[in-house]
Design an enzyme around this catalytic site. Structure first.
Site, short mmCIF file in Angstrom:
data_model
loop_
_atom_site.label_atom_id
_atom_site.label_comp_id
_atom_site.label_asym_id
_atom_site.label_seq_id
_atom_site.Cartn_x
_atom_site.Cartn_y
_atom_site.Cartn_z
N GLY A 192 0.49 -1.08 0.13
CA GLY A 192 0.09 0.06 -0.16
C GLY A 192 0.38 1.20 0.22
O GLY A 192 1.19 2.04 1.48
N SER A 231 -1.50 -4.89 -5.48
CA SER A 231 -1.68 -6.44 -5.62
C SER A 231 -1.76 -7.32 -4.95
O SER A 231 -0.94 -6.97 -4.28
CB SER A 231 -0.46 -6.91 -6.29
OG SER A 231 0.48 -5.87 -8.18
N GLU A 249 16.91 -5.82 -5.13
CA GLU A 249 17.02 -6.41 -6.20
C GLU A 249 18.16 -5.29 -6.68
O GLU A 249 18.38 -5.27 -8.14
CB GLU A 249 15.84 -6.77 -6.87
CG GLU A 249 14.91 -7.40 -5.95
CD GLU A 249 13.92 -7.53 -7.33
OE1 GLU A 249 13.46 -8.63 -8.17
OE2 GLU A 249 12.82 -6.54 -7.12
#
Lengths: 393, 346
Positions: free
Chosen positions: A129, A163, A244
């Site tokens: 969120g 998502s 990442e």
């Protein structure tokens, strides 16, 4: 400059490849795209298999319960999983790549103990969120407010592009606890079962409900669920934004390469290139671009492995990859001609046309220049932080 | 795996850069604009003494380095606009095809060997020989000796690049076939030409960024406007992507075991896989060099369209380099015709 993998990296690859060869065939086909409960179960089951085999959290530090692999090994992991046709990270994405790493870096000991193991074991799903209807590229202008009331925050506002919201157990929520700007933001762990959360699925261009909008009405969140200090949530978020380390789009890149090969085979089968050498040249150009982006990925993970931080490569990679992935999507639509007009798998005299995958990839490519920092924002970042051009905002 | 440019390579590049700044500064290079010979024998010998052409020859004749190191050096040569048949001389030296090439006492050109007549040959009056790397995709390289005395050679009056004098030939001189079963002349030549192009792309980016910071309009540096910023950001992206491709192809050329493994994974042969990597690198580097020169000219506005700034030299040289070791369409068609199953990992 050396592309040679070390003996340890090579051993890791071989062990993983052997495990994938026996494990992946035992995994059934993925469930329907819109069947969220089934997708949750499928993705969690895969995560559990990884956990049991010691591959959960390959990229998590050892102190967080992960494997503590180097970025080069993470690259090997993603490459082998993709080549073996293993399930994607799916609903585990936010937990493994955002919320988990944030809690490892900034959470309290009790938060780490409570929330990290279920992510690694494939038991709990997280959603994000962060963005709001009025706070997209300018995330720091977010307005979802959390007001202290005893031992709770009372949260009101709305979040978007969330998502997996329908099947998530927790939400990593950015809220405004102080004044304007990035100094008044806090990072909260919100159980999705909390009263006052309403989920409205958003139908994407693909026709599926990949995202949702969240409405938060007087949602009570214990102060103990705050990660980091009050009003320090922006820094907490930034700590893991570069988690990442150079491997963010490895799966997408290898998928694009595979689809390019299929498109070329399609063109050869239908003899599309004889009269239209320009189509063949576009295939060749994309092959050069994807080869180069694979090389750039190796450069970025090398940089991250040696220095601990990704170099300038992340934004550079994303800008280039999203552009070429869109070019692939556009070329596929052109070559498929009328077969591009539906996402139902069509069959021709020589077998399947492969149109469904190409059409879905075309849809997805449209989002690549928008999600995770629009290309326009990425160009500003490259120009200001790498090239040192003056800030205008 | 550590695919970063390593410390020794950064030092090598720094050494070449300071040598060029001392020996061949831009003013000196530009002083021969339009001349039939744009790099003097002394300067060429100085490049030879520095070891530019003998990097991959074993010691003591050379420095025993790899093509990746040569790529780093050639990027510097491109960046500094060094004229002359750099790639042909390097290839001839590395194979001991022309005496004196390694030491910079001979110049070896490159003849595309296709498309003619007329055939176009660069630097002809300075050449001791020329290499024809052979047509794509079939190969068939040759060495043209005594090219300087080619009877039909005629110097063109208006070469595109004032630093690359050009001759047209209606007949090619006698050619001697070269053994090159693995297309290494093409692969190595494409990689080194691409490395020069990356140097051009990086240099025009530097010039554009410097100008965007210093030039003020509407009371602001023009680099604070997003439209200009985004031109510059795209230049960086093109240069970095091309550089990674060039370095990957060069590393594969240096490491037969890695190349063999990658080729096997891709269902290809080492020679074909190297040619693919080299062709892709050349394609992207050509594009990066030309597009970056154009973008830098755009950032410079009207001044970019003049001889007052060196951008036109980078643009013109990039076009010259783009015609050797595969032009755009040939490279793209070659890459598009590879077996469909071939996978991308270099």
């Amino acid at each position: 400059m050396d592309l040679r993998f070390t003996a340890a990296e090579q051993a890791f690859r071989e062990e993983l490849r052997a495990w994938l060869a026996t494990t992946v065939p035992a995994v059934g086909p993925p469930p329907a795209h819109d069947d969220w409960p089934a997708r949750r179960a499928y993705d969690l089951a895969w995560q559990r298999r990884l956990f049991d085999a010691g591959y959960a959290g390959v990229d998590w530090p050892v102190e967080g319960g992960g494997r503590g692999s180097s970025p080069v090994e993470q690259l090997v992991f993603k490459e082998e999983c993709e080549r073996a046709g293993a399930p994607y990270v799916g609903v585990n994405f936010v937990g493994l790549l955002h919320a988990g790493p944030t809690i490892i870096a900034e959470g309290s000991p009790s938060q780490r103990e409570r929330y990290l193991p279920p992510i690694l074991r494939g038991e709990e799903v997280w959603c994000q969120g962060f963005s709001e209807p009025d706070a997209g590229s300018d995330l720091a202008s977010l307005r979802t407010r959390a007001v202290r009331d005893g031992d709770d925050y009372v949260v009101n506002g709305s979040k978007i592009w969330t998502s997996h919201a329908e099947v998530a157990d927790f939400c990593e929520l950015l809220v405004r606890t102080g004044g304007e700007g990035n100094r008044g933001i806090s990072w909260l762990i919100v159980p999705m079962s909390s009263p006052g959360i309403e989920i409205r699925p958003l139908r994407t261009i693909e026709g599926t409900t990949e995202f949702a909008q969240l409405f938060l009405n007087d949602v009570r969140v214990p102060v103990a669920n705050r990660v980091g200090e009050e009003n320090d949530g922006w820094r907490v978020t930034m700590v893991t934004l570069s988690f990442e380390r150079g491997t963010a789009f490895v799966g997408e890149l290898l998928e694009a390469v595979r689809l390019l090969g299929e498109l070329q085979a399609f063109g050869t089968r239908l003899d599309l290139f004889t009269g239209h050498p320009a189509l063949l040249e576009r295939i060749g150009h994309l092959r050069a671009a994807f080869d180069a982006l694979w090389a750039l990925t190796k450069r970025n993970v090398s940089e991250a492995t040696q220095t601990g931080v990704p170099g300038i490569g992340g934004s550079v990679f994303k800008l280039a990859f999203s552009e070429h992935a869109q070019a692939l999507g556009n070329l596929a639509m052109e070559m498929l001609a009328q077969a591009s007009l539906c996402a139902d798998p069509l069959h021709g005299p020589h077998g399947p046309l492969g149109n469904a995958e190409q059409v879905h990839n075309w849809y997805k490519s449209i989002n690549l220049t928008i999600a995770a920092g629009t290309s326009q924002v990425q160009r500003n970042i490259v120009a200001e932080r790498i090239l040192g051009l003056p800030r205008a905002r | 795996m550590d695919f970063r440019v390593d410390e020794a390579q950064r030092e090598l590049a720094g050494g070449i850069r300071s040598m060029l700044e001392g020996r061949l500064p831009l003013e000196r290079i530009r002083s021969s604009e339009g001349a039939p010979r744009t790099v003097g024998a002394d300067d060429w010998a100085a490049l030879g003494e520095t070891g530019v052409f003998a990097l991959t020859l074993p010691e003591p004749a050379g420095t025993g380095l790899g093509l990746a190191d040569a790529a780093v050096v050639f990027e510097e040569l491109g960046r500094s606009l060094v004229p002359g048949p750099l790639v042909g001389t390097f290839l001839a030296a590395a194979r001991d095809l022309v005496p004196g090439a390694a030491a910079g006492r001979a110049m070896v050109g490159v003849c595309a060997g296709r498309g003619g007549p007329p055939w176009m040959l660069e630097h002809l009056s300075s050449l001791d020989a020329a290499l024809c790397p052979g047509d794509l995709p079939s190969g068939g390289p040759t060495l043209l000796s005594a090219v300087r005395d080619a009877p039909t050679a005629q110097r063109v009056a208006e070469p595109l690049d004032p630093l690359t004098p050009l001759w047209q030939l209606t007949r090619l001189p006698a050619a001697q076939p070269l053994e090159d079963p693995e297309w290494r002349l093409f692969s190595d030549g494409a990689v080194l030409t691409a490395a020069l192009q990356v140097g051009h792309a990086a240099r025009t980016l530097e010039l554009a960024v410097a100008y965007a910071k210093e030039r003020h309009q509407f009371s602001k540096p023009i680099g604070s406007f997003q439209a200009v910023k985004h031109l510059c950001a795209d230049m960086l992206v093109r240069a970095e992507v091309a550089r990674a491709a060039v370095h990957a192809a060069a590393c594969l050329a240096d490491a037969p075991d890695v190349l063999a493994a990658e080729a096997t994974t891709a269902g290809s042969t080492p020679a074909a896989f190297l040619r693919r990597s080299a062709a892709g690198a050349k394609l992207l580097a050509d594009e990066a060099a030309i597009a970056n020169a154009r973008a830098a000219i755009q950032v410079h506005g009207g001044m970019g369209y003049t001889w007052e700034v060196p951008l036109h030299l980078h643009l013109k040289r990039s076009h010259v380099l783009a015609t050797s070791f595969g032009a755009k369409g040939e490279l793209a068609a070659l890459l598009g015709s590879l077996p469909a199953g071939a996978r991308a990992e270099p």
